[in-house]
Design a protein around this motif. Structure first.
Motif, short mmCIF file in Angstrom:
data_model
loop_
_atom_site.label_atom_id
_atom_site.label_comp_id
_atom_site.label_asym_id
_atom_site.label_seq_id
_atom_site.Cartn_x
_atom_site.Cartn_y
_atom_site.Cartn_z
N MET A 174 -16.03 34.73 -25.68
CA MET A 174 -15.59 33.53 -24.96
C MET A 174 -15.87 32.30 -25.83
O MET A 174 -16.98 32.08 -26.28
CB MET A 174 -16.32 33.41 -23.64
N THR A 175 -14.83 31.53 -26.08
CA THR A 175 -14.97 30.28 -26.82
C THR A 175 -15.51 29.19 -25.91
O THR A 175 -15.01 29.00 -24.81
CB THR A 175 -13.61 29.85 -27.40
N LYS A 176 -16.53 28.48 -26.37
CA LYS A 176 -17.15 27.42 -25.56
C LYS A 176 -16.82 26.07 -26.16
O LYS A 176 -17.06 25.82 -27.35
CB LYS A 176 -18.66 27.61 -25.50
N ILE A 177 -16.26 25.19 -25.33
CA ILE A 177 -15.84 23.87 -25.78
C ILE A 177 -16.46 22.80 -24.89
O ILE A 177 -16.50 22.94 -23.67
CB ILE A 177 -14.31 23.74 -25.77
N LEU A 178 -16.93 21.73 -25.51
CA LEU A 178 -17.40 20.56 -24.77
C LEU A 178 -16.29 19.53 -24.79
O LEU A 178 -15.82 19.13 -25.86
CB LEU A 178 -18.66 19.98 -25.39
N TYR A 190 -6.11 25.56 -17.40
CA TYR A 190 -5.12 26.13 -18.31
C TYR A 190 -5.77 26.97 -19.40
O TYR A 190 -5.32 28.08 -19.71
CB TYR A 190 -4.28 25.01 -18.93
N LEU A 191 -6.85 26.45 -19.99
CA LEU A 191 -7.46 27.12 -21.13
C LEU A 191 -8.26 28.36 -20.75
O LEU A 191 -8.54 29.20 -21.61
CB LEU A 191 -8.35 26.13 -21.90
N GLU A 192 -8.60 28.48 -19.48
CA GLU A 192 -9.34 29.67 -19.04
C GLU A 192 -8.58 30.95 -19.34
O GLU A 192 -9.19 31.99 -19.66
CB GLU A 192 -9.61 29.58 -17.53
N GLN A 193 -7.25 30.92 -19.27
CA GLN A 193 -6.45 32.12 -19.50
C GLN A 193 -6.52 32.59 -20.96
O GLN A 193 -6.14 33.72 -21.27
CB GLN A 193 -5.00 31.87 -19.10
#
Length: 226
Positions: free
Chosen positions: A1-5, A20-23
């Motif tokens: 899982m990519t984690k973004i702040l 949107y980005l969850e998919q």
């Protein structure tokens, strides 16, 4: 899982992008206050930052500068400000990409994945450790030591400096840098190359008027010397 702040005070936009980005297996943490965003970066680990410029309390350009002082993760500027000065200043302050609002979330996802690929992927058939007088280039670890201390570089900064080190003594055009460095997209302008070179020089403590290592060749590009 990519984690973004995501440092963004438009919570409606942040919610749309998060869903949107969850998919794409991308998890977004949102900070609508820039000071909370900076604090969160110091206490948690992220793969990338999405940063708005118009924020309460402190301008996003200053936030970008503060992030780059302590972190090397990619930074995407997401802003409705279209002034070219803001874009250039953002790049000078350490941003890796600038995405003007409004934009399609699909484009944001594509730029995120492109930056992350560039951050991870550098392959070489050469010996992984190449030593120079003041610089130690380790391509396997994607690291450069300058005077025995590791330089904190973005993917684009690392790619340019590593390429110049390997081409030591030869003149390298801006176009050659654009087309041979994975961390730089082909749409990158010559001006953007100059901005990144300026950031590298700052990290080396170089005076661009009297450079010791990275020399500008008028009308062509740069030469690396030791």
């Amino acid at each position: 899982m990519t984690k973004i702040l995501m440092i963004e005070d438009d919570l409606e936009l942040a919610e749309i992008l998060t869903e949107y980005l969850e998919q794409f297996e991308i998890a977004i943490s949102v900070a609508d206050d820039p000071y909370i965003g900076l604090s969160t970066l110091d206490t948690q680990t992220f793969d990338l930052v999405i940063l708005d410029l118009t924020l309460p309390g402190i301008d996003g350009l200053e936030v970008c500068k503060e992030i780059r002082k302590h972190h090397t993760l990619p930074i995407i500027i997401s802003s409705a400000r279209t002034d070219i000065t803001d874009k250039v200043t953002a790049l000078e302050n350490g941003a890796d990409d600038y995405l003007p609002k409004p934009y399609n979330p699909r484009e944001l996802q594509a730029r995120i994945m492109s930056l992350l690929r560039r951050q991870k992927g550098v392959t070489t058939t050469e010996h992984p450790l190449q030593k120079t007088k003041a610089f130690h280039l380790n391509e396997h670890q994607m690291s450069i030591l300058f005077q025995e201390k590791e330089l904190h570089l973005t993917a684009a900064e690392y790619g340019i400096l590593a390429y110049l080190i390997k081409k030591e003594g030869g003149v390298v055009s801006r176009e050659e840098l654009i087309y041979n460095i994975e961390a730089i997209g082909e749409e990158t302008s010559n001006k953007s190359i100059d901005v990144i070179i300026g950031r590298i020089r700052q990290k080396l403590g170089e005076n661009p008027k009297e450079p010791k290592y990275i020399h500008a060749i008028r009308g062509i590009g740069y030469k690396f010397l030791q």
